[in-house]
Design an enzyme around this catalytic site. Structure first.
Site, mmCIF file in Angstrom:
data_model
loop_
_atom_site.group_PDB
_atom_site.id
_atom_site.type_symbol
_atom_site.label_atom_id
_atom_site.label_comp_id
_atom_site.label_asym_id
_atom_site.label_seq_id
_atom_site.Cartn_x
_atom_site.Cartn_y
_atom_site.Cartn_z
ATOM 1 N N GLU A 166 29.378 32.345 58.312
ATOM 2 C CA GLU A 166 29.236 31.858 56.949
ATOM 3 C C GLU A 166 29.048 30.342 56.888
ATOM 4 O OE1 GLU A 166 28.700 33.994 54.880
ATOM 5 O OE2 GLU A 166 30.154 35.639 54.801
ATOM 6 N N HIS A 175 37.548 30.505 52.666
ATOM 7 C CA HIS A 175 36.956 31.789 52.268
ATOM 8 C C HIS A 175 37.862 32.909 52.727
ATOM 9 C CE1 HIS A 175 34.553 35.319 51.996
ATOM 10 N NE2 HIS A 175 34.175 35.333 53.257
ATOM 11 N N HIS A 209 39.043 37.346 52.055
ATOM 12 C CA HIS A 209 38.727 38.666 51.516
ATOM 13 C C HIS A 209 39.975 39.240 50.848
ATOM 14 C CE1 HIS A 209 35.096 39.513 54.440
ATOM 15 N NE2 HIS A 209 34.951 38.419 53.719
ATOM 16 N N TYR A 225 46.891 30.153 32.055
ATOM 17 C CA TYR A 225 46.472 28.755 32.065
ATOM 18 C C TYR A 225 46.211 28.205 33.470
ATOM 19 C CZ TYR A 225 51.203 27.188 33.385
ATOM 20 O OH TYR A 225 52.381 26.975 34.055
ATOM 21 N N HIS A 278 32.282 41.054 48.114
ATOM 22 C CA HIS A 278 32.500 40.246 49.325
ATOM 23 C C HIS A 278 33.879 39.601 49.346
ATOM 24 C CE1 HIS A 278 30.519 37.146 52.283
ATOM 25 N NE2 HIS A 278 31.795 37.340 52.558
ATOM 26 N N TYR A 308 50.473 16.906 36.710
ATOM 27 C CA TYR A 308 51.395 18.025 36.903
ATOM 28 C C TYR A 308 51.866 18.100 38.352
ATOM 29 C CZ TYR A 308 52.972 22.877 37.321
ATOM 30 O OH TYR A 308 53.691 24.013 37.576
#
Length: 225
Positions: free
Chosen positions: A75, A94, A96, A115, A157, A210
């Site tokens: 990828e 990335h 799955h 939120y 994917h 935050y």
């Protein structure tokens, strides 16, 4: 390999292991990259995470060339294109993860059911249309889906989360999985109500400060680590 280079490679491979410990990935399905020097570092293809060593992390150039015999993740194209298109992002994770991938199978965007979606940069997490893994077509789709965002789904994917550091990209991937779980739990009860774009814009403002400690506390934590 410099100490700085080895430290970043070690951080990357530890994050790969963390994906599986956190339950957002299985096996070697996921991959991670981080901006480095005149290119980027990326996890290799097909090497079990518990076998990874810093030397296995592949240093790639923007023209897709790399040195050595270890092959990069299949990828690499979307990792490269995200980092090249988005100077505000330094790391790409990335996965799955089960719930978010399930939403991607439906072809749905994740709406603002909570939120915390603002952590991904806006009022939705888009789902990029399906393209075969590892392709330039997929990379192009992903870059478009990430416009104004730090996370997206890929149809049939999985998930992409990107941020200023590996740690923050990994944390965002966890947040995406939580949001996907909440969304899927709501769907059997009907279309869930969502927060407005104005409400998410207010959250984005609050997120700027935050969870941040004072500089003195942050420095103390850094020295203790």
């Amino acid at each position: 390999m410099t100490d700085e280079d080895r430290a970043l490679r070690t951080e990357l491979l530890e994050a790969c292991r963390s994906m599986n410990r956190l339950g957002i990935n299985k096996g070697t399905a996921g991959n991670i990259s981080v901006r480095h020097g005149d290119g980027f570092l990326i996890s290799p293809t097909g090497i079990p995470y518990d076998k990874l060593m810093p030397e296995h992390v592949v240093a790639m150039n923007w023209d897709a060339t790399f040195a050595g015999d270890v092959l990069p993740s299949s990828e690499w194209r979307f990792h490269r294109d995200i980092l090249r298109a988005r100077p505000d992002l330094n790391a790409v994770v990335h996965t799955h993860s089960t719930q978010a991938t399930s939403v991607s199978i439906l072809g749905h965007d994740i709406p603002a059911v909570h939120y915390s979606i603002a952590a991904a940069g806006g009022p939705s997490i888009r789902c990029a249309p399906y393209e075969i893994f590892g392709s330039q077509e997929l990379a192009d789709r992903v870059v478009t889906a990430l416009e104004g965002r730090r996370a997206c789904l890929m149809a049939h994917h999985g998930v992409i989360a990107a941020h200023v550091s590996i740690a923050r990209a990994l944390a965002l991937a966890v947040t995406v999985e939580e949001l996907a779980t909440q969304y899927l739990l709501c769907l059997p009860l009907g279309t869930p109500p969502v927060l407005s774009e104005a409400q998410i814009a207010d959250v984005l403002v609050k997120f700027k400060t935050y969870g941040q400690q004072t500089p003195e506390v942050q420095e103390g934590l850094r020295q203790a680590s």
